[in-house]
Motif scaffolding. Sequence first.
Motif, PDB file in Angstrom:
ATOM      1  N   PRO A  55       0.876  -1.186  -0.057  1.00  6.90           N
ATOM      2  CA  PRO A  55      -0.107  -0.142  -0.005  1.00  6.90           C
ATOM      3  C   PRO A  55       0.842   1.414   0.003  1.00  6.90           C
ATOM      4  CG  PRO A  55      -0.715  -1.508   1.545  1.00  6.90           C
ATOM      5  CD  PRO A  55       0.479  -2.016   1.157  1.00  6.90           C
ATOM      6  N   ASN A  56       0.410   2.222  -0.749  1.00  6.02           N
ATOM      7  CA  ASN A  56       0.879   3.534  -0.504  1.00  6.02           C
ATOM      8  C   ASN A  56       2.226   4.005  -1.267  1.00  6.02           C
ATOM      9  OD1 ASN A  56      -0.717   5.420   0.408  1.00  6.02           O
ATOM     10  ND2 ASN A  56       0.139   5.911   2.375  1.00  6.02           N
ATOM     11  N   VAL A  57       2.713   3.031  -2.075  1.00  3.83           N
ATOM     12  CA  VAL A  57       3.911   3.147  -2.681  1.00  3.83           C
ATOM     13  C   VAL A  57       3.709   4.118  -4.064  1.00  3.83           C
ATOM     14  CG1 VAL A  57       5.174   0.883  -1.976  1.00  3.83           C
ATOM     15  CG2 VAL A  57       3.539   1.016  -3.983  1.00  3.83           C
ATOM     16  N   GLY A  58       2.510   4.235  -4.400  1.00  3.40           N
ATOM     17  CA  GLY A  58       1.999   5.179  -5.485  1.00  3.40           C
ATOM     18  C   GLY A  58       1.520   4.451  -6.873  1.00  3.40           C
ATOM     19  N   LYS A  59       1.231   3.274  -6.615  1.00  5.82           N
ATOM     20  CA  LYS A  59       0.640   2.570  -7.802  1.00  5.82           C
ATOM     21  C   LYS A  59      -0.374   3.279  -8.604  1.00  5.82           C
ATOM     22  CE  LYS A  59      -0.685  -0.934  -4.939  1.00  5.82           C
ATOM     23  NZ  LYS A  59      -0.215  -0.350  -3.816  1.00  5.82           N
ATOM     24  N   SER A  60      -1.471   3.912  -7.759  1.00  5.32           N
ATOM     25  CA  SER A  60      -2.558   4.417  -8.521  1.00  5.32           C
ATOM     26  C   SER A  60      -2.016   5.851  -9.379  1.00  5.32           C
ATOM     27  CB  SER A  60      -3.954   4.707  -7.291  1.00  5.32           C
ATOM     28  OG  SER A  60      -4.224   3.619  -6.854  1.00  5.32           O
ATOM     29  N   SER A  61      -1.002   6.376  -8.545  1.00  5.32           N
ATOM     30  CA  SER A  61      -0.373   7.483  -9.160  1.00  5.32           C
ATOM     31  C   SER A  61       0.454   7.473 -10.251  1.00  5.32           C
ATOM     32  CB  SER A  61       0.595   8.241  -8.176  1.00  5.32           C
ATOM     33  OG  SER A  61       0.017   8.478  -6.889  1.00  5.32           O
ATOM     34  N   LEU A  62       0.890   6.403 -10.499  1.00  8.38           N
ATOM     35  CA  LEU A  62       1.477   5.659 -11.906  1.00  8.38           C
ATOM     36  C   LEU A  62       0.562   5.271 -12.786  1.00  8.38           C
ATOM     37  CD1 LEU A  62       4.249   5.005 -12.993  1.00  8.38           C
ATOM     38  CD2 LEU A  62       3.974   2.445 -12.213  1.00  8.38           C
ATOM     39  N   PRO A 102      -3.024   4.441   3.238  1.00  6.35           N
ATOM     40  CA  PRO A 102      -2.652   3.135   2.673  1.00  6.35           C
ATOM     41  C   PRO A 102      -3.902   2.427   2.606  1.00  6.35           C
ATOM     42  CG  PRO A 102      -1.631   3.467   4.841  1.00  6.35           C
ATOM     43  CD  PRO A 102      -2.378   4.821   4.488  1.00  6.35           C
ATOM     44  N   GLY A 103      -4.203   1.722   1.612  1.00  6.25           N
ATOM     45  CA  GLY A 103      -5.411   0.805   1.478  1.00  6.25           C
ATOM     46  C   GLY A 103      -6.451   1.570   0.605  1.00  6.25           C
ATOM     47  N   THR A 104      -6.144   2.621  -0.233  1.00  4.67           N
ATOM     48  CA  THR A 104      -7.083   3.332  -0.779  1.00  4.67           C
ATOM     49  C   THR A 104      -7.887   2.428  -2.001  1.00  4.67           C
ATOM     50  OG1 THR A 104      -5.876   5.411  -0.541  1.00  4.67           O
ATOM     51  CG2 THR A 104      -7.399   5.519  -2.233  1.00  4.67           C
ATOM     52  N   THR A 105      -6.869   1.868  -2.889  1.00  3.19           N
ATOM     53  CA  THR A 105      -7.301   1.206  -3.841  1.00  3.19           C
ATOM     54  C   THR A 105      -7.959  -0.339  -3.289  1.00  3.19           C
ATOM     55  OG1 THR A 105      -6.024   2.270  -5.422  1.00  3.19           O
ATOM     56  CG2 THR A 105      -7.045   0.390  -6.174  1.00  3.19           C
ATOM     57  N   ARG A 106      -9.411  -0.508  -3.693  1.00  3.27           N
ATOM     58  CA  ARG A 106      -9.850  -1.730  -3.410  1.00  3.27           C
ATOM     59  C   ARG A 106     -10.100  -2.712  -4.928  1.00  3.27           C
ATOM     60  NH1 ARG A 106     -12.253  -0.649   1.703  1.00  3.27           N
ATOM     61  NH2 ARG A 106     -10.417  -0.110   3.028  1.00  3.27           N
ATOM     62  N   ASN A 108       9.527   4.036  -7.152  1.00  6.84           N
ATOM     63  CA  ASN A 108       8.941   5.477  -7.086  1.00  6.84           C
ATOM     64  C   ASN A 108       9.406   6.256  -5.956  1.00  6.84           C
ATOM     65  OD1 ASN A 108       6.996   7.069  -7.937  1.00  6.84           O
ATOM     66  ND2 ASN A 108       5.448   6.418  -6.613  1.00  6.84           N
ATOM     67  N   LYS A 109       8.739   7.786  -5.815  1.00  6.84           N
ATOM     68  CA  LYS A 109       9.032   8.503  -5.093  1.00  6.84           C
ATOM     69  C   LYS A 109      10.621   8.977  -4.947  1.00  6.84           C
ATOM     70  CE  LYS A 109       5.111   7.377  -2.381  1.00  6.84           C
ATOM     71  NZ  LYS A 109       4.353   7.360  -1.090  1.00  6.84           N
ATOM     72  N   THR A 110      11.341   8.999  -6.160  1.00 11.47           N
ATOM     73  CA  THR A 110      12.666   9.269  -6.172  1.00 11.47           C
ATOM     74  C   THR A 110      12.835  10.599  -5.857  1.00 11.47           C
ATOM     75  OG1 THR A 110      12.664   9.258  -8.673  1.00 11.47           O
ATOM     76  CG2 THR A 110      13.673   7.229  -7.414  1.00 11.47           C
ATOM     77  N   ASP A 111      12.009  11.378  -5.777  1.00 13.63           N
ATOM     78  CA  ASP A 111      12.231  12.907  -5.525  1.00 13.63           C
ATOM     79  C   ASP A 111      12.462  13.092  -3.990  1.00 13.63           C
ATOM     80  OD1 ASP A 111       9.407  11.903  -5.036  1.00 13.63           O
ATOM     81  OD2 ASP A 111       8.549  13.686  -4.678  1.00 13.63           O
ATOM     82  N   LEU A 112      12.129  12.042  -2.937  1.00 13.51           N
ATOM     83  CA  LEU A 112      12.232  11.718  -1.817  1.00 13.51           C
ATOM     84  C   LEU A 112      13.626  11.178  -1.219  1.00 13.51           C
ATOM     85  CD1 LEU A 112       8.584  11.050  -0.423  1.00 13.51           C
ATOM     86  CD2 LEU A 112       9.896  13.007  -0.793  1.00 13.51           C
TER      87      LEU A 112
HETATM   88  N1  LIG Z   1       6.715  12.558  -3.170  1.00 13.60           N
HETATM   89  C1  LIG Z   1       5.834  11.697  -3.702  1.00 13.60           C
HETATM   90  N2  LIG Z   1       4.786  11.126  -3.344  1.00 13.60           N
HETATM   91  C2  LIG Z   1       3.981  10.481  -4.198  1.00 13.60           C
HETATM   92  C3  LIG Z   1       4.596   9.918  -5.579  1.00 13.60           C
HETATM   93  N3  LIG Z   1       3.710   9.201  -5.941  1.00 13.60           N
HETATM   94  C4  LIG Z   1       2.663   9.073  -5.092  1.00 13.60           C
HETATM   95  N4  LIG Z   1       3.029   9.849  -4.115  1.00 13.60           N
HETATM   96  C5  LIG Z   1       1.979  10.232  -2.962  1.00 13.60           C
HETATM   97  O1  LIG Z   1       1.940   8.689  -2.157  1.00 13.60           O
HETATM   98  C6  LIG Z   1       0.441   8.639  -1.862  1.00 13.60           C
HETATM   99  C7  LIG Z   1       0.006   7.255  -2.185  1.00 13.60           C
HETATM  100  O2  LIG Z   1      -0.027   7.294  -3.397  1.00 13.60           O
HETATM  101  P1  LIG Z   1      -1.016   6.129  -4.296  1.00 13.60           P
HETATM  102  O3  LIG Z   1      -0.857   6.347  -5.498  1.00 13.60           O
HETATM  103  O4  LIG Z   1      -2.450   6.342  -3.804  1.00 13.60           O
HETATM  104  O5  LIG Z   1      -0.541   4.961  -3.828  1.00 13.60           O
HETATM  105  P2  LIG Z   1      -0.989   3.538  -3.785  1.00 13.60           P
HETATM  106  O6  LIG Z   1       0.145   2.623  -3.895  1.00 13.60           O
HETATM  107  O7  LIG Z   1      -1.895   3.419  -4.971  1.00 13.60           O
HETATM  108  O8  LIG Z   1      -1.911   3.307  -2.639  1.00 13.60           O
HETATM  109  P3  LIG Z   1      -3.074   1.984  -2.032  1.00 13.60           P
HETATM  110  O9  LIG Z   1      -4.008   2.104  -3.179  1.00 13.60           O
HETATM  111  O10 LIG Z   1      -3.434   2.484  -0.975  1.00 13.60           O
HETATM  112  O11 LIG Z   1      -2.329   0.856  -2.255  1.00 13.60           O
HETATM  113  C8  LIG Z   1      -0.160   9.844  -2.153  1.00 13.60           C
HETATM  114  O12 LIG Z   1      -0.294  10.849  -1.234  1.00 13.60           O
HETATM  115  C9  LIG Z   1       0.503  10.214  -3.372  1.00 13.60           C
HETATM  116  O13 LIG Z   1       0.519  11.595  -3.600  1.00 13.60           O
HETATM  117  C10 LIG Z   1       5.993  10.410  -5.656  1.00 13.60           C
HETATM  118  O14 LIG Z   1       6.613  10.181  -6.757  1.00 13.60           O
HETATM  119  N5  LIG Z   1       6.626  11.421  -4.900  1.00 13.60           N
END
Ligand SMILES: Nc1nc2c(ncn2[C@@H]2O[C@H](COP(=O)(O)OP(=O)(O)OP(=O)(O)O)[C@@H](O)[C@H]2O)c(=O)[nH]1
Length: 459
Positions: free
Chosen positions: A234-241, A257-261, A339-343
């Motif tokens: 969860p929360n690694v940024g899958k949906s953002s991708l 974490p756990g947003t996408t079901r 992901n999140k290599t800005d951090l």
């Molecule tokens: N700094 C940073 N934050 C990111 C990046 N990608 C996603 N996020 C943040 O990470 C959080 C989780 O992103 P999601 O895309 O919801 O992650 P997910 O893996 O789909 O999460 P679940 O659906 O809960 O499993 C959000 O607050 C995003 O804004 C990134 O590349 N950099």
Amino acid sequence: MDPTTPLADTIAAIATAVVPEQGSVGIVRLSGSQALSIAQTIFTPARPHRLWKSHQMIYGWIRDETGQTLDEALAVWMQAPRSYTREDVVELHCHGGIMVVQATLQQCLRRGARLAQPGEFSLRAFLNGRIDLTQAESVADLVAARSPQAAQMALAGLQGKLAESIRTLRHQLLSLLAEIEARIDFEEDLPPLDLPAWQAQLQQCQTQIQTLLATAARGELLRTGLKVAIVGRPNVGKSSLLNAWSGQDRAIVTDLPGTTRDVVESNLVVRGIPVQLLDTAGIRNTEDPVERLGVERSTRLAQTADVLVLVIDAQAGWTKADAAIYESIRHRPLILVVNKTDLAPLQGIQIPPQIQYRIPAVAAQGEGIPALEAAVEQIACQGRPQPNLAVSLNQRQAAALIQAQASLERVQESLQEQLPFDFWTIDLRAALHALGQITGEEVSESVLDQIFSRFCIGK
Ligand SMILES: Nc1nc2c(ncn2[C@@H]2O[C@H](COP(=O)(O)OP(=O)(O)OP(=O)(O)O)[C@@H](O)[C@H]2O)c(=O)[nH]1
Ligand SMILES: Nc1nc2c(c(=O)[nH]1)N(C=O)[C@@H](CNc1ccc(C(=O)N[C@@H](CCC(=O)O)C(=O)O)cc1)CN2
Ligand SMILES: [K+]
Ligand SMILES: [Mg+2]
């Protein structure tokens, strides 16, 4: 084809997509000897003395048997053989949507037309010799195409590029066969066979077949596309991708974490390959029954997708949870997105060395997508060099060519073992038969049935 559906019938179907409230024009198509007479009973030209002339569109009304007007429409008659099926064809261009086209089709059926089976117009074009089987298959591929490249490939097939290659091969094999048969029948009257030349020609055919066979993989890829699943904790940024990659705001993104079901789907084209991209629930142990169902779906998808994109969080590094997910999917085609290599930088993260593709990304800002697409293409093509041919074989055609190739291989063996000519001709004929199956010259009705039943109705 079903023997109760002879070419003698006049067939009718809606040729355009039938969607409520949509499509400004809908076309009902008739084909067969009664096409014109049936159309004339339904369609009244606005100018009463207007004669129907082939390939000339006329304006008028569609009426039912009581004289009630059903639509204002255009009609065109295409006199045999200058038509799609080479039979008399009439097209009634009605208003779109569902009501009018369906009512018009009903009228055609009431006046003696039979409802066409899927692909039956194209079947007639094939049976009447306007197109060969490879061209007919390309018609279906063109309609089904999900990327511009897939459409171009189908169009090349439709224009007869594959048919031409097969025809050339067929002629070469026929002339090889003729030389042998002449030697069997009139051995004493002819000079002996120029064996090296004959064998060189045979070898040339085999090389040509090999080249054609090498196009099958790319063709398959462009036709069926790839299912790519984004997985990870969860929360690694899958949906953002998914959102960044598809350029659409498809999936909900939050910092919880756990947003996408449920599985979220987006269709895109990656370097010509139609891709069904799937975002999944973050994989973890959870007490929430709804999320747990989502996790089950993720793990199931991870075993069936063609390519997996495993996402991790650069800041968190390679965690135990990431390792556990990786363990369950390491045998599958896999791309790691850090992901999140800005951090945090990718360097210094302890990634298992056997993971070949590792892409740094900032999904939230759409960074890393080109590298990801390059990796998808590389995995999909698996280093297979793609011959620069416009056409490509489908599975059926490839299977027949493999048979042809095996037969020619046996001819080479007979030649090497100096077996009597009869042995050569048996296998040469088998190879010719296989080629005939590709173009449709020697194809069984059940195979035709299989091919055309996959078409959409009205095609
Ligand atoms: N700094 C940073 N934050 C990111 C990046 N990608 C996603 N996020 C943040 O990470 C959080 C989780 O992103 P999601 O895309 O919801 O992650 P997910 O893996 O789909 O999460 P679940 O659906 O809960 O499993 C959000 O607050 C995003 O804004 C990134 O590349 N950099
Ligand atoms: N309105 C309409 N649009 C359409 C089709 C159709 O049937 N109707 N087509 C259907 O898929 C495609 C076009 N394909 C076609 C292929 C061949 C012929 C045809 O009449 N061929 C004859 C005559 C050629 C000529 O006049 O020179 C032939 O090849 O003998 C027509 C359409 C796409 N657009
Ligand atoms: K989230
Ligand atoms: Mg998500």
